[in-house]
Design a protein around this motif. Structure first.
Motif, PDB file in Angstrom:
ATOM      1  N   PHE A 180      -9.979  -5.217  15.460  1.00 66.99           N
ATOM      2  CA  PHE A 180      -8.897  -4.609  14.694  1.00 66.99           C
ATOM      3  C   PHE A 180      -7.983  -3.832  15.618  1.00 66.99           C
ATOM      4  O   PHE A 180      -8.414  -2.908  16.285  1.00 66.99           O
ATOM      5  CB  PHE A 180      -9.512  -3.680  13.639  1.00 66.99           C
ATOM      6  N   LEU A 181      -6.773  -4.298  15.684  1.00 61.84           N
ATOM      7  CA  LEU A 181      -5.786  -3.558  16.466  1.00 61.84           C
ATOM      8  C   LEU A 181      -4.704  -3.080  15.526  1.00 61.84           C
ATOM      9  O   LEU A 181      -4.003  -3.881  14.909  1.00 61.84           O
ATOM     10  CB  LEU A 181      -5.146  -4.455  17.542  1.00 61.84           C
ATOM     11  N   ASP A 182      -4.636  -1.788  15.418  1.00 62.56           N
ATOM     12  CA  ASP A 182      -3.566  -1.236  14.582  1.00 62.56           C
ATOM     13  C   ASP A 182      -2.488  -0.728  15.513  1.00 62.56           C
ATOM     14  O   ASP A 182      -2.772  -0.021  16.470  1.00 62.56           O
ATOM     15  CB  ASP A 182      -4.111  -0.091  13.726  1.00 62.56           C
ATOM     16  N   LEU A 183      -1.307  -1.104  15.246  1.00 62.37           N
ATOM     17  CA  LEU A 183      -0.241  -0.737  16.165  1.00 62.37           C
ATOM     18  C   LEU A 183       1.066  -0.624  15.413  1.00 62.37           C
ATOM     19  O   LEU A 183       1.168  -0.995  14.261  1.00 62.37           O
ATOM     20  CB  LEU A 183      -0.123  -1.754  17.294  1.00 62.37           C
ATOM     21  N   GLY A 189       2.080  -0.241   8.041  1.00 56.73           N
ATOM     22  CA  GLY A 189       2.335   0.078   6.635  1.00 56.73           C
ATOM     23  C   GLY A 189       1.992  -1.061   5.704  1.00 56.73           C
ATOM     24  O   GLY A 189       2.195  -0.964   4.502  1.00 56.73           O
ATOM     25  N   SER A 190       1.514  -2.149   6.260  1.00 60.82           N
ATOM     26  CA  SER A 190       1.194  -3.285   5.397  1.00 60.82           C
ATOM     27  C   SER A 190      -0.183  -3.127   4.758  1.00 60.82           C
ATOM     28  O   SER A 190      -0.596  -3.953   3.964  1.00 60.82           O
ATOM     29  CB  SER A 190       1.258  -4.598   6.188  1.00 60.82           C
ATOM     30  N   GLY A 191      -0.892  -2.094   5.124  1.00 65.59           N
ATOM     31  CA  GLY A 191      -2.147  -1.784   4.445  1.00 65.59           C
ATOM     32  C   GLY A 191      -3.388  -2.200   5.202  1.00 65.59           C
ATOM     33  O   GLY A 191      -4.451  -2.354   4.611  1.00 65.59           O
ATOM     34  N   LYS A 192      -3.272  -2.343   6.530  1.00 67.93           N
ATOM     35  CA  LYS A 192      -4.433  -2.800   7.298  1.00 67.93           C
ATOM     36  C   LYS A 192      -5.570  -1.778   7.277  1.00 67.93           C
ATOM     37  O   LYS A 192      -6.724  -2.127   7.022  1.00 67.93           O
ATOM     38  CB  LYS A 192      -4.030  -3.066   8.754  1.00 67.93           C
ATOM     39  N   THR A 193      -5.242  -0.514   7.566  1.00 65.32           N
ATOM     40  CA  THR A 193      -6.312   0.499   7.620  1.00 65.32           C
ATOM     41  C   THR A 193      -6.895   0.736   6.231  1.00 65.32           C
ATOM     42  O   THR A 193      -8.115   0.879   6.085  1.00 65.32           O
ATOM     43  CB  THR A 193      -5.771   1.826   8.188  1.00 65.32           C
ATOM     44  N   ALA A 194      -6.049   0.749   5.223  1.00 67.68           N
ATOM     45  CA  ALA A 194      -6.551   0.908   3.869  1.00 67.68           C
ATOM     46  C   ALA A 194      -7.446  -0.273   3.504  1.00 67.68           C
ATOM     47  O   ALA A 194      -8.472  -0.118   2.839  1.00 67.68           O
ATOM     48  CB  ALA A 194      -5.375   1.004   2.891  1.00 67.68           C
ATOM     49  N   PHE A 195      -7.058  -1.444   3.989  1.00 66.47           N
ATOM     50  CA  PHE A 195      -7.840  -2.644   3.715  1.00 66.47           C
ATOM     51  C   PHE A 195      -9.240  -2.509   4.313  1.00 66.47           C
ATOM     52  O   PHE A 195     -10.248  -2.827   3.681  1.00 66.47           O
ATOM     53  CB  PHE A 195      -7.110  -3.856   4.312  1.00 66.47           C
ATOM     54  N   LEU A 196      -9.281  -2.007   5.542  1.00 66.60           N
ATOM     55  CA  LEU A 196     -10.585  -1.856   6.193  1.00 66.60           C
ATOM     56  C   LEU A 196     -11.471  -0.836   5.488  1.00 66.60           C
ATOM     57  O   LEU A 196     -12.653  -1.068   5.260  1.00 66.60           O
ATOM     58  CB  LEU A 196     -10.380  -1.415   7.643  1.00 66.60           C
ATOM     59  N   ALA A 197     -10.854   0.288   5.136  1.00 65.61           N
ATOM     60  CA  ALA A 197     -11.620   1.306   4.418  1.00 65.61           C
ATOM     61  C   ALA A 197     -12.109   0.735   3.104  1.00 65.61           C
ATOM     62  O   ALA A 197     -13.268   0.942   2.688  1.00 65.61           O
ATOM     63  CB  ALA A 197     -10.739   2.535   4.175  1.00 65.61           C
ATOM     64  N   LYS A 256      -1.500 -27.637  16.899  1.00 63.30           N
ATOM     65  CA  LYS A 256      -1.669 -26.543  15.940  1.00 63.30           C
ATOM     66  C   LYS A 256      -2.614 -25.504  16.538  1.00 63.30           C
ATOM     67  O   LYS A 256      -3.504 -25.840  17.327  1.00 63.30           O
ATOM     68  CB  LYS A 256      -2.289 -27.062  14.640  1.00 63.30           C
ATOM     69  N   LEU A 257      -2.449 -24.264  16.111  1.00 68.92           N
ATOM     70  CA  LEU A 257      -3.391 -23.225  16.535  1.00 68.92           C
ATOM     71  C   LEU A 257      -4.738 -23.480  15.861  1.00 68.92           C
ATOM     72  O   LEU A 257      -4.781 -23.954  14.724  1.00 68.92           O
ATOM     73  CB  LEU A 257      -2.855 -21.846  16.150  1.00 68.92           C
ATOM     74  N   PRO A 258      -5.813 -23.161  16.552  1.00 64.73           N
ATOM     75  CA  PRO A 258      -7.133 -23.534  16.030  1.00 64.73           C
ATOM     76  C   PRO A 258      -7.689 -22.573  14.978  1.00 64.73           C
ATOM     77  O   PRO A 258      -8.741 -22.823  14.399  1.00 64.73           O
ATOM     78  CB  PRO A 258      -8.010 -23.482  17.276  1.00 64.73           C
ATOM     79  N   HIS A 259      -7.003 -21.466  14.699  1.00 65.04           N
ATOM     80  CA  HIS A 259      -7.566 -20.426  13.842  1.00 65.04           C
ATOM     81  C   HIS A 259      -7.660 -20.842  12.392  1.00 65.04           C
ATOM     82  O   HIS A 259      -6.884 -21.668  11.904  1.00 65.04           O
ATOM     83  CB  HIS A 259      -6.681 -19.171  13.874  1.00 65.04           C
ATOM     84  N   HIS A 260      -8.609 -20.206  11.714  1.00 66.35           N
ATOM     85  CA  HIS A 260      -8.546 -20.138  10.259  1.00 66.35           C
ATOM     86  C   HIS A 260      -7.783 -18.855   9.920  1.00 66.35           C
ATOM     87  O   HIS A 260      -7.971 -17.842  10.583  1.00 66.35           O
ATOM     88  CB  HIS A 260      -9.950 -20.074   9.637  1.00 66.35           C
ATOM     89  N   ILE A 261      -6.934 -18.924   8.926  1.00 68.14           N
ATOM     90  CA  ILE A 261      -6.122 -17.741   8.617  1.00 68.14           C
ATOM     91  C   ILE A 261      -6.187 -17.417   7.124  1.00 68.14           C
ATOM     92  O   ILE A 261      -5.977 -18.293   6.274  1.00 68.14           O
ATOM     93  CB  ILE A 261      -4.664 -17.913   9.112  1.00 68.14           C
ATOM     94  N   ALA A 262      -6.557 -16.172   6.860  1.00 66.48           N
ATOM     95  CA  ALA A 262      -6.551 -15.669   5.476  1.00 66.48           C
ATOM     96  C   ALA A 262      -5.259 -14.885   5.296  1.00 66.48           C
ATOM     97  O   ALA A 262      -5.075 -13.837   5.903  1.00 66.48           O
ATOM     98  CB  ALA A 262      -7.760 -14.772   5.224  1.00 66.48           C
ATOM     99  N   VAL A 263      -4.343 -15.432   4.518  1.00 69.07           N
ATOM    100  CA  VAL A 263      -3.068 -14.746   4.258  1.00 69.07           C
ATOM    101  C   VAL A 263      -3.275 -13.825   3.052  1.00 69.07           C
ATOM    102  O   VAL A 263      -3.537 -14.301   1.942  1.00 69.07           O
ATOM    103  CB  VAL A 263      -1.944 -15.760   3.978  1.00 69.07           C
ATOM    104  N   CYS A 264      -3.221 -12.531   3.297  1.00 69.24           N
ATOM    105  CA  CYS A 264      -3.535 -11.565   2.241  1.00 69.24           C
ATOM    106  C   CYS A 264      -2.257 -10.892   1.739  1.00 69.24           C
ATOM    107  O   CYS A 264      -1.593 -10.182   2.483  1.00 69.24           O
ATOM    108  CB  CYS A 264      -4.504 -10.494   2.768  1.00 69.24           C
ATOM    109  N   ILE A 265      -1.949 -11.139   0.486  1.00 73.47           N
ATOM    110  CA  ILE A 265      -0.842 -10.418  -0.158  1.00 73.47           C
ATOM    111  C   ILE A 265      -1.413  -9.065  -0.572  1.00 73.47           C
ATOM    112  O   ILE A 265      -2.336  -8.992  -1.383  1.00 73.47           O
ATOM    113  CB  ILE A 265      -0.344 -11.179  -1.403  1.00 73.47           C
ATOM    114  N   THR A 266      -0.879  -8.009   0.005  1.00 68.02           N
ATOM    115  CA  THR A 266      -1.460  -6.678  -0.264  1.00 68.02           C
ATOM    116  C   THR A 266      -0.738  -5.996  -1.433  1.00 68.02           C
ATOM    117  O   THR A 266       0.291  -6.462  -1.915  1.00 68.02           O
ATOM    118  CB  THR A 266      -1.364  -5.782   0.976  1.00 68.02           C
ATOM    119  N   LYS A 267      -1.314  -4.872  -1.835  1.00 70.72           N
ATOM    120  CA  LYS A 267      -0.692  -3.982  -2.828  1.00 70.72           C
ATOM    121  C   LYS A 267      -0.407  -4.675  -4.170  1.00 70.72           C
ATOM    122  O   LYS A 267       0.669  -4.509  -4.761  1.00 70.72           O
ATOM    123  CB  LYS A 267       0.577  -3.343  -2.252  1.00 70.72           C
TER     124      LYS A 267
END
Lengths: 332, 477
Positions: free
Chosen positions: A116-119, A26-34, A186-197
């Motif tokens: 993309f894993l939606d769960l 419900g955080s908007g992942k699928t809508a984000f992809l579309a 630290k984890l090696p990832h780059h992370i994009a924190v997206c505030i949705t809606k």
């Protein structure tokens, strides 16, 4: 992610994902992809496309686009783990060798693999081991770019983001940081924190009343936006406004697990704000683009104008393949 | 010993009956024995006499007492010691017993007046004198009038006879009978200017409604007749019972009224028909109750839901099926409305309906009674989108501002009939239904019409004479 069972017909099994998406149900992942697909199409910098890596993913992408553009509503919430692979392919950039400038090298299109894993949203916090959770953690471990979706509306009502994030990060850290590979802890990832809606009245009101918004003088629609250097503070404020006190710790949690220079915050909206075409600009009294419909669902009221949907993906792409995606205009 | 040549006993008693305050004692002494009479005024000032004691001389002395002692004992028992209460002794025979009696009486009351007179029966004389005495208090007819400041009824007295009026005096008073059942003619006495002392009489006069000039005759103190009212008979109810039946106000004569029925068309056929049913029911009720249908105008407006998924803002307006029409035309207009499919679930075009009604109302000359009855399921759209995610009215109409403007400028009363109870205490339905709020499955149409000011409140009938402000030349509360 090629070693999972979740991507039938994947022709490039064995290749690891560049980017994994992550966020509560419900955080908007699928809508984000579309919306990402639509945003790439709408971009004036033509040439970027989102394609499915396999038939299932291609079909799903078409369905998502249709849902948003034709049915003018949102994809149904995810009931079970769904795993798709997409690829964002950019315009080929022809290069000339300085020592042989009259012939060009063969064009090469930049590619970003998006896993993309939606769960179900509560999966992260489940203590018992299960296959869905393993697939998710595998995806997060193997990717090097993360898109983390934070839904302020859900946080104001439910407030479970901290629980999910905390559980998932500890799972991933347990897999990656126990060895000597990452000595800095630290984890090696780059992370994009997206505030949705951002289009939600709760979110936009906090932004406007909190003085976080500015107008882009080049934007004819006069849509208020949160400038990049203020997004982190805006995120912190939204966390403080949440239903759950623990949400306040999310920002610190993220910065504790990731390198600060590998974190970037984005304010996003899959559908954007409503613009009355007769007025031709943003109206603070009438910007709702998602309204209830007579069937009990949601309807997208006006034109779909995704906000900051493409930017996190391309920023991650640039961070992961600095040579392949050269344009500085994606720095946000 | 006093002797009164002028007027004698009759004259002396006549004067005392007018002037005594509490009690007057008259002792009759003759050859056979002694009789003690007492005259008192009742609560309305009417002098009434009674024989308190009567004994032959032989009876007084039968137990061995002397006449003096026996008479003194009787005097102590029956005659006031207060010098303010006059005592008169009338003696018609001389002798030992008579002398002893007079001495005893004068010992008890030295100021007692002695009148020697024969051939007079004191009991009869007192009856005659009290019946022919002038009034000790004023007599008013109790009437109702409307208070100037708020129109509420109040009881006042219209003067019939002042203190000193003589039996046989006449008075005339003009009153209005408002009830087909006649009215109660109640005469009240006043001992002073501020408080009535009591009711002299209350009689039911079976007069027809309308104005009447009543002739009242003072028959004697305590008895007023209305000789020209046939069928007058005593009203047997207590005064409290009579007053309890009085209405707070007189029913108003019909004034021009305008009812605007706004019906939401969006919904299922059943929902729509239930709303139309009540609109029609209220219109029929008014038509039935309104004595002059020319005074009643009805408007019918149908409104639906906004459309929000179009490229341009929805500028559709509510459907004005009838404006300031007759009840028959309004009924036909109601029949012409059709149900519509809801295009938005959480609000309807109430604010557009209010804007339409306001525009038309303000074009008309002010009407003293204008009522709005909104029947629907969905509240209005706000002028600005809020946290409840209800989109703003495309025309930015502000339902609350429009409602207030009509309330202030046209005295509008607004009531609603909702499909279901308002979701919260802050629901716009509460404000729109400030005069009355009913659910569609539990409507009291009678009460609704009363609260909207379209039919008068059910009230008791005025069973007392009424005087209008113009007729009223004063009176006492």
């Amino acid at each position: 992610m090629a070693d999972t069972d979740s991507a039938p017909g994947d022709p490039e099994r064995g290749r690891e994902p560049d980017i994994a998406m992550w966020g509560a149900s419900g955080s908007g992942k699928t809508a984000f992809l579309a919306a990402l697909s639509i945003a790439l199409n709408k971009s004036r910098d033509a040439g970027w496309r989102l394609i499915g890596e396999n038939a299932v993913s291609r079909t799903e992408l078409a369905k998502l686009r249709n849902t948003l553009l034709q049915a003018r509503t949102f994809p149904a919430p995810t009931e079970a783990l769904t795993h798709y692979s997409w690829m964002i392919i950019g315009p080929a950039e022809t290069r000339r060798r300085w020592w042989w400038p009259w012939t060009a090298r063969a064009a090469r299109a930049p590619k970003i693999k998006l896993d993309f894993l939606d769960l179900r949203g509560d999966l992260y916090a489940e203590s018992e081991s299960n296959i869905d959770k393993k697939a998710l953690v595998d995806s997060l471990v193997k990717s090097r770019g993360l898109i983390y979706m934070f839904d302020p509306d859900r946080e104001a009502r439910v407030g479970d983001a901290f629980k999910h994030l905390d559980a998932a990060l500890h799972e991933v850290a347990g897999r990656m940081l126990v060895g000597d590979e990452y000595e800095d802890g630290k984890l090696p990832h780059h992370i994009a924190v997206c505030i949705t809606k951002y289009d939600d009245p709760r979110v936009l009101r906090i932004a406007m009343e909190g003085g976080f918004t500015e107008r882009d003088p080049t934007d004819e629609l006069r849509i208020p936006h949160v400038p990049p250097d203020r997004v982190r503070d805006f995120f912190r404020l939204l966390c403080q406004e949440a239903h759950d006190h623990n949400t306040e710790m999310i920002l610190d949690l993220i910065e504790a697990f990731f390198h600060k220079d590998r974190i970037k915050y984005f304010v996003t909206s899959s559908v954007g704000l409503f613009i009355d075409e007769d007025l031709g600009r943003f109206d603070p009294d009438d910007y709702l683009n998602v309204i209830d419909n007579a069937g009990g669902g949601l309807t997208i009221r006006g034109a779909i104008r995704p906000m900051n949907v493409m930017e996190p993906v391309l920023w991650l792409g640039q961070m992961l393949r600095p040579g392949a995606i050269g344009s500085g205009r994606w720095n946000g | 010993m006093h002797h009164f040549a002028e007027g004698g006993l009759r004259g002396e008693l006549a004067d005392l009956i007018v002037s005594f305050r509490e009690r007057l004692a008259v002792v009759e002494i003759d050859a056979a024995g002694i009789r003690v009479f007492e005259v008192r005024a009742d609560e309305v000032g009417t002098a009434r006499h009674a024989r308190r004691a009567s004994a032959k001389w032989s009876t007084l002395t039968a137990s061995g007492d002397e006449v003096f002692d026996a008479v003194l004992r009787v005097a102590r028992d029956l005659i006031s010691a207060d010098e303010a209460d006059p005592v008169v002794i009338t003696r018609s025979a001389g002798g030992h017993e008579q002398e002893a009696a007079v001495r005893a009486l004068r010992q008890w009351r030295p100021s007692a007046r002695l009148i020697e007179e024969s051939g007079v029966k004191v009991g009869e004389l007192l009856g005659e004198l009290t019946a022919g005495a002038p009034l000790r208090q004023t007599y008013d007819l109790v009437v109702a009038r409307e208070r100037a400041e708020d129109g509420r009824l109040e009881l006042v007295g219209r003067r019939l006879f002042g203190a000193g009026a003589q039996p046989g005096d006449e008075a005339r008073v003009a009153v209005t009978c408002t009830d087909a059942g006649g009215m109660v003619l109640a005469v009240s006495a006043w001992s002073g200017p501020l408080q009535p002392s009591g009711l002299v009489s209350a009689d039911h006069a079976p007069l027809p409604p309308g104005r009447h000039v009543l002739r009242a005759v003072l028959e004697r103190p305590g008895l007023v007749r209305f000789p020209e009212v046939p069928g007058l008979r005593p009203d047997t109810r207590s005064w409290e019972e009579v007053v309890a039946t009085l209405p707070e106000r007189l029913p108003r004569a019909p004034r021009p009224a305008h009812l605007v029925c706004a019906v939401e068309t969006a919904g299922t056929r059943e929902e729509f028909e239930a709303r139309c049913h009540w609109a029609g029911y209220v219109i029929d009720l008014l038509a039935e109750r309104c004595p002059d249908l020319q005074q009643l105008k009805v408007s019918v407006v149908g409104y639906g839901t906004h459309v929000y998924d179009t490229r341009r803002a929805d500028r559709s307006r509510p459907s004005l099926a009838a404006w300031s029409a007759s009840t028959a035309q309004a009924r036909a207009a109601l029949e012409s409305l059709r149900p519509t499919t809801p295009t938005y679930p959480n609000a309807a075009q109430i604010e557009d309906m209010l804007a339409e009604v306001r525009t038309r109302l303000l074009q008309q000359p002010a009407s003293p009674r204008t009522a709005l009855l909104t029947i629907g399921a969905r509240p209005p759209h706000p002028p600005r989108s809020g946290l409840d995610r209800v989109p703003a009215c495309p025309a930015r109409h502000d339902w609350l501002a429009l409602l207030r403007e009509m309330e202030q400028q046209r005295g509008l009363r607004s009531a609603v009939i909702c499909d279901s109870p308002p979701a919260s205490s802050t629901s716009p339905w509460r404000r729109l239904g400030s005069t009355a709020l009913f659910q569609v499955d539990a409507v009291n149409a009678e009460e609704l019409a009363v609260r909207l000011g379209l039919v008068p409140e059910p009230a008791g009938v005025l069973s007392l004479p009424f005087v209008s402000q113009s007729e009223d030349s004063g009176g006492r509360h």
